[in-house]
Design a protein around this motif. Structure first.
Motif, PDB file in Angstrom:
ATOM      1  N   VAL A  25       0.829  -1.204   0.000  1.00 61.78           N
ATOM      2  CA  VAL A  25       0.000   0.000   0.000  1.00 61.78           C
ATOM      3  C   VAL A  25       0.866   1.257   0.000  1.00 61.78           C
ATOM      4  CG1 VAL A  25      -1.698   1.314   1.341  1.00 61.78           C
ATOM      5  CG2 VAL A  25      -1.943  -1.174   1.099  1.00 61.78           C
ATOM      6  N   ARG A  26       1.885   1.278   0.848  1.00 59.55           N
ATOM      7  CA  ARG A  26       2.740   2.470   0.935  1.00 59.55           C
ATOM      8  C   ARG A  26       3.593   2.644  -0.318  1.00 59.55           C
ATOM      9  NH1 ARG A  26       6.075   1.832   6.173  1.00 59.55           N
ATOM     10  NH2 ARG A  26       5.775  -0.370   5.714  1.00 59.55           N
ATOM     11  N   LEU A  27       4.027   1.543  -0.917  1.00 58.52           N
ATOM     12  CA  LEU A  27       4.797   1.667  -2.156  1.00 58.52           C
ATOM     13  C   LEU A  27       3.927   2.217  -3.278  1.00 58.52           C
ATOM     14  CD1 LEU A  27       7.520   1.216  -3.526  1.00 58.52           C
ATOM     15  CD2 LEU A  27       6.748  -1.106  -4.095  1.00 58.52           C
ATOM     16  N   ALA A  28       2.689   1.752  -3.367  1.00 60.73           N
ATOM     17  CA  ALA A  28       1.775   2.275  -4.379  1.00 60.73           C
ATOM     18  C   ALA A  28       1.507   3.760  -4.146  1.00 60.73           C
ATOM     19  CB  ALA A  28       0.474   1.491  -4.364  1.00 60.73           C
ATOM     20  N   ALA A  29       1.332   4.153  -2.886  1.00 59.84           N
ATOM     21  CA  ALA A  29       1.099   5.565  -2.580  1.00 59.84           C
ATOM     22  C   ALA A  29       2.308   6.408  -2.950  1.00 59.84           C
ATOM     23  CB  ALA A  29       0.768   5.725  -1.097  1.00 59.84           C
ATOM     24  N   ARG A  30       3.507   5.893  -2.672  1.00 61.26           N
ATOM     25  CA  ARG A  30       4.715   6.631  -3.036  1.00 61.26           C
ATOM     26  C   ARG A  30       4.811   6.795  -4.550  1.00 61.26           C
ATOM     27  NH1 ARG A  30       9.396   8.843  -0.397  1.00 61.26           N
ATOM     28  NH2 ARG A  30      10.378   9.954  -2.112  1.00 61.26           N
ATOM     29  N   ALA A  31       4.521   5.718  -5.284  1.00 54.92           N
ATOM     30  CA  ALA A  31       4.563   5.796  -6.749  1.00 54.92           C
ATOM     31  C   ALA A  31       3.555   6.818  -7.262  1.00 54.92           C
ATOM     32  CB  ALA A  31       4.290   4.413  -7.349  1.00 54.92           C
ATOM     33  N   ALA A  32       2.339   6.803  -6.728  1.00 58.47           N
ATOM     34  CA  ALA A  32       1.323   7.761  -7.164  1.00 58.47           C
ATOM     35  C   ALA A  32       1.741   9.191  -6.866  1.00 58.47           C
ATOM     36  CB  ALA A  32      -0.009   7.444  -6.492  1.00 58.47           C
ATOM     37  N   ALA A  33       2.328   9.405  -5.680  1.00 61.17           N
ATOM     38  CA  ALA A  33       2.788  10.746  -5.325  1.00 61.17           C
ATOM     39  C   ALA A  33       3.891  11.221  -6.256  1.00 61.17           C
ATOM     40  CB  ALA A  33       3.283  10.764  -3.879  1.00 61.17           C
ATOM     41  N   ASP A  34       4.648  10.269  -6.817  1.00 62.90           N
ATOM     42  CA  ASP A  34       5.736  10.602  -7.736  1.00 62.90           C
ATOM     43  C   ASP A  34       5.301  10.534  -9.198  1.00 62.90           C
ATOM     44  OD1 ASP A  34       7.480  11.086  -5.672  1.00 62.90           O
ATOM     45  OD2 ASP A  34       8.434   9.110  -5.744  1.00 62.90           O
ATOM     46  N   ASP A  35       3.987  10.578  -9.432  1.00 62.53           N
ATOM     47  CA  ASP A  35       3.420  10.642 -10.791  1.00 62.53           C
ATOM     48  C   ASP A  35       3.721   9.412 -11.639  1.00 62.53           C
ATOM     49  OD1 ASP A  35       2.160  13.174 -10.521  1.00 62.53           O
ATOM     50  OD2 ASP A  35       4.105  14.151 -10.772  1.00 62.53           O
ATOM     51  N   VAL A  36       3.809   8.256 -10.998  1.00 65.76           N
ATOM     52  CA  VAL A  36       3.959   6.991 -11.706  1.00 65.76           C
ATOM     53  C   VAL A  36       2.567   6.383 -11.880  1.00 65.76           C
ATOM     54  CG1 VAL A  36       4.930   4.654 -11.605  1.00 65.76           C
ATOM     55  CG2 VAL A  36       6.256   6.614 -10.773  1.00 65.76           C
ATOM     56  N   SER A  37       2.289   5.861 -13.051  1.00 68.68           N
ATOM     57  CA  SER A  37       1.055   5.122 -13.264  1.00 68.68           C
ATOM     58  C   SER A  37       1.136   3.815 -12.493  1.00 68.68           C
ATOM     59  CB  SER A  37       0.862   4.833 -14.760  1.00 68.68           C
ATOM     60  OG  SER A  37      -0.277   4.030 -14.972  1.00 68.68           O
ATOM     61  N   VAL A  38       0.253   3.650 -11.499  1.00 66.53           N
ATOM     62  CA  VAL A  38       0.356   2.484 -10.622  1.00 66.53           C
ATOM     63  C   VAL A  38      -1.028   1.924 -10.335  1.00 66.53           C
ATOM     64  CG1 VAL A  38       0.371   3.949  -8.560  1.00 66.53           C
ATOM     65  CG2 VAL A  38       1.268   1.616  -8.428  1.00 66.53           C
ATOM     66  N   THR A  39      -1.118   0.612 -10.333  1.00 62.90           N
ATOM     67  CA  THR A  39      -2.338  -0.093  -9.954  1.00 62.90           C
ATOM     68  C   THR A  39      -2.038  -0.937  -8.731  1.00 62.90           C
ATOM     69  OG1 THR A  39      -3.093  -0.204 -12.252  1.00 62.90           O
ATOM     70  CG2 THR A  39      -4.100  -1.735 -10.686  1.00 62.90           C
ATOM     71  N   LEU A  40      -2.798  -0.717  -7.660  1.00 63.75           N
ATOM     72  CA  LEU A  40      -2.696  -1.539  -6.457  1.00 63.75           C
ATOM     73  C   LEU A  40      -3.846  -2.536  -6.485  1.00 63.75           C
ATOM     74  CD1 LEU A  40      -1.471  -2.194  -3.681  1.00 63.75           C
ATOM     75  CD2 LEU A  40      -2.985  -0.438  -2.711  1.00 63.75           C
ATOM     76  N   ASP A  41      -3.490  -3.809  -6.507  1.00 59.51           N
ATOM     77  CA  ASP A  41      -4.452  -4.903  -6.681  1.00 59.51           C
ATOM     78  C   ASP A  41      -4.393  -5.776  -5.427  1.00 59.51           C
ATOM     79  OD1 ASP A  41      -5.839  -7.186  -7.419  1.00 59.51           O
ATOM     80  OD2 ASP A  41      -4.750  -7.503  -9.290  1.00 59.51           O
ATOM     81  N   VAL A  42      -5.361  -5.584  -4.514  1.00 61.28           N
ATOM     82  CA  VAL A  42      -5.372  -6.289  -3.235  1.00 61.28           C
ATOM     83  C   VAL A  42      -6.502  -7.312  -3.223  1.00 61.28           C
ATOM     84  CG1 VAL A  42      -5.604  -6.065  -0.733  1.00 61.28           C
ATOM     85  CG2 VAL A  42      -4.374  -4.309  -2.029  1.00 61.28           C
ATOM     86  N   THR A  43      -6.158  -8.547  -2.887  1.00 55.78           N
ATOM     87  CA  THR A  43      -7.127  -9.640  -2.842  1.00 55.78           C
ATOM     88  C   THR A  43      -7.393 -10.016  -1.391  1.00 55.78           C
ATOM     89  OG1 THR A  43      -6.415 -10.487  -4.990  1.00 55.78           O
ATOM     90  CG2 THR A  43      -7.581 -12.023  -3.545  1.00 55.78           C
ATOM     91  N   ALA A  44      -8.665 -10.167  -1.060  1.00 57.39           N
ATOM     92  CA  ALA A  44      -9.065 -10.422   0.317  1.00 57.39           C
ATOM     93  C   ALA A  44      -8.750 -11.854   0.754  1.00 57.39           C
ATOM     94  CB  ALA A  44     -10.561 -10.163   0.492  1.00 57.39           C
ATOM     95  N   GLU A  45      -8.303 -11.970   2.006  1.00 58.86           N
ATOM     96  CA  GLU A  45      -8.175 -13.243   2.723  1.00 58.86           C
ATOM     97  C   GLU A  45      -7.249 -14.250   2.037  1.00 58.86           C
ATOM     98  OE1 GLU A  45     -12.133 -14.651   3.454  1.00 58.86           O
ATOM     99  OE2 GLU A  45     -12.631 -12.976   4.757  1.00 58.86           O
ATOM    100  N   VAL A  46      -6.180 -13.741   1.445  1.00 58.69           N
ATOM    101  CA  VAL A  46      -5.158 -14.614   0.862  1.00 58.69           C
ATOM    102  C   VAL A  46      -3.798 -14.194   1.395  1.00 58.69           C
ATOM    103  CG1 VAL A  46      -6.457 -15.168  -1.228  1.00 58.69           C
ATOM    104  CG2 VAL A  46      -4.954 -13.158  -1.205  1.00 58.69           C
ATOM    105  N   PRO A  47      -2.818 -15.128   1.414  1.00 53.10           N
ATOM    106  CA  PRO A  47      -1.539 -14.863   2.067  1.00 53.10           C
ATOM    107  C   PRO A  47      -0.495 -14.276   1.117  1.00 53.10           C
ATOM    108  CG  PRO A  47      -1.649 -17.162   1.472  1.00 53.10           C
ATOM    109  CD  PRO A  47      -2.958 -16.551   1.038  1.00 53.10           C
ATOM    110  N   HIS A  48       0.682 -14.148   1.671  1.00 51.23           N
ATOM    111  CA  HIS A  48       1.860 -13.644   0.968  1.00 51.23           C
ATOM    112  C   HIS A  48       2.138 -14.487  -0.287  1.00 51.23           C
ATOM    113  CE1 HIS A  48       5.646 -11.491   0.809  1.00 51.23           C
ATOM    114  NE2 HIS A  48       6.354 -12.607   0.823  1.00 51.23           N
ATOM    115  N   VAL A  49       2.326 -13.800  -1.417  1.00 51.83           N
ATOM    116  CA  VAL A  49       2.610 -14.438  -2.713  1.00 51.83           C
ATOM    117  C   VAL A  49       1.614 -15.578  -2.972  1.00 51.83           C
ATOM    118  CG1 VAL A  49       4.431 -15.239  -4.266  1.00 51.83           C
ATOM    119  CG2 VAL A  49       5.062 -13.905  -2.275  1.00 51.83           C
ATOM    120  N   PHE A  50       0.342 -15.262  -2.840  1.00 48.47           N
ATOM    121  CA  PHE A  50      -0.715 -16.244  -3.046  1.00 48.47           C
ATOM    122  C   PHE A  50      -0.800 -16.706  -4.493  1.00 48.47           C
ATOM    123  CE2 PHE A  50      -2.458 -12.102  -3.870  1.00 48.47           C
ATOM    124  CZ  PHE A  50      -3.357 -12.273  -4.910  1.00 48.47           C
ATOM    125  N   GLN A  51      -0.202 -15.946  -5.420  1.00 44.32           N
ATOM    126  CA  GLN A  51      -0.201 -16.342  -6.833  1.00 44.32           C
ATOM    127  C   GLN A  51       0.516 -17.669  -7.048  1.00 44.32           C
ATOM    128  OE1 GLN A  51       0.979 -13.550  -5.514  1.00 44.32           O
ATOM    129  NE2 GLN A  51       0.071 -11.749  -6.483  1.00 44.32           N
TER     130      GLN A  51
END
Length: 308
Positions: free
Chosen positions: A245-271
């Protein structure tokens, strides 16, 4: 999406024999064994190569003509993991995106502390850039510590004046090596894999005397201006949620096109559990679509940060 699937993954991780703060030699063997337990599909083609002086594996799908290349950095808290152990996940990404994935065996701590890993990552990118003949068909990706490395490498590419790749994909990035995010506490009970203590042990091994708040080590503190579009994925059952979340916010503040994609109730590197978890498969499909779309477009030129 399936509650039984999520429960099965949670149970699997809670009973996994991995101790991320344990003896490095032992845990490297354990993690590689866990990540390579499933047989590799017959159509996955893995080719060793060297990028500069850095060993890597090219992962492709037989019969599929790749339309570009992803330079990939595996996870493992900067001390564990390998290119070989990442083939399962990278092959799924290659299959879904129609791309070749080159996964890098960067040097690991504590034998090779910072900046060995980012030095290897930048060397690998330089070599791949020369092989590809340009950045337009290139993306950078990574998971966990490899997500940190992917973000740091994008900044280092920009600062070195090299042409930037077309996109960055960060899966559950460990973006704050100071381990200060609120989710470190608020998500501790639901994270089945990571603990704050383990992260701090490995951060010390990796950083040695480097300040964890250094922008070169923790990309939440970096100037991200000029970077290519980013897709950051995370789950709500991981203590590193706030890093994403904070990395996405930093990117947005620095004018980077960024998509934060958060999936509910899944763990670290759930992919990595796409074969048994619908949410993992769906997230990889979204990541693949992002990469395909970006690699159709011309890469942005290198852009050094400007003083405010």
């Amino acid at each position: 999406m399936s509650l039984p699937q999520r429960t099965a993954v949670d149970t699997l991780l809670r009973h996994a024999p991995i101790d991320f703060s344990g003896d490095v030699a032992e845990q490297r063997v354990v993690l590689d064994r866990v990540l390579t337990a499933q047989p590799r599909p017959a159509d996955v083609v893995v080719t060793p190569l060297t990028l500069g002086d850095v060993p890597a594996l090219a992962v492709e799908i037989d019969g599929q003509a790749p339309s570009g290349t992803v330079l990939y950095f595996h996870g493992g808290v900067f001390a564990l993991g390998s290119a070989h152990a990442s083939v399962g996940l990278t092959a799924e990404l290659a299959r879904r995106a129609g791309l070749r994935v080159v996964t890098v065996d960067y040097r690991l701590a504590p034998e090779h502390p910072y900046p060995a890993a980012p030095d290897d990552a930048l060397s690998a990118y330089r070599a791949l850039l020369e092989l590809e003949g340009g950045p337009g068909s290139l993306a950078i990706a990574g998971e966990s510590a490899g997500g940190n490395l992917a973000a740091v490498t994008l900044v280092n590419i920009r600062d070195a004046g090299l042409p930037l790749p077309s996109a960055g994909l960060l899966l559950s990035p460990w973006a704050d090596l100071g381990v200060t995010g609120e989710s470190v506490k608020s998500k501790a009970a639901v994270d089945p894999a990571l603990t704050a203590d383990a992260l701090r042990v490995r951060a010390r091994d990796y950083l040695r005397t480097t300040d964890p708040e250094s922008p070169a080590a923790s990309p939440i503190h970096a100037d991200l201006r000029g970077l290519p579009p980013l897709l950051i994925q995370a789950g709500t059952h991981e203590i590193l949620l706030d890093d994403a979340v904070r990395l996405a916010a930093r990117a947005a503040a620095d004018d980077v096109s960024v998509t934060l994609d958060v999936t509910a109730e899944v763990p670290h590197v759930f992919q990595a559990f796409a074969a048994m978890l619908d949410e993992g498969a769906a997230a990889l499909d979204r990541a693949a679509a992002f990469l395909r779309d970006r690699l159709r477009e011309p890469a942005a030129p290198a852009a050094a940060p400007q003083n405010p």
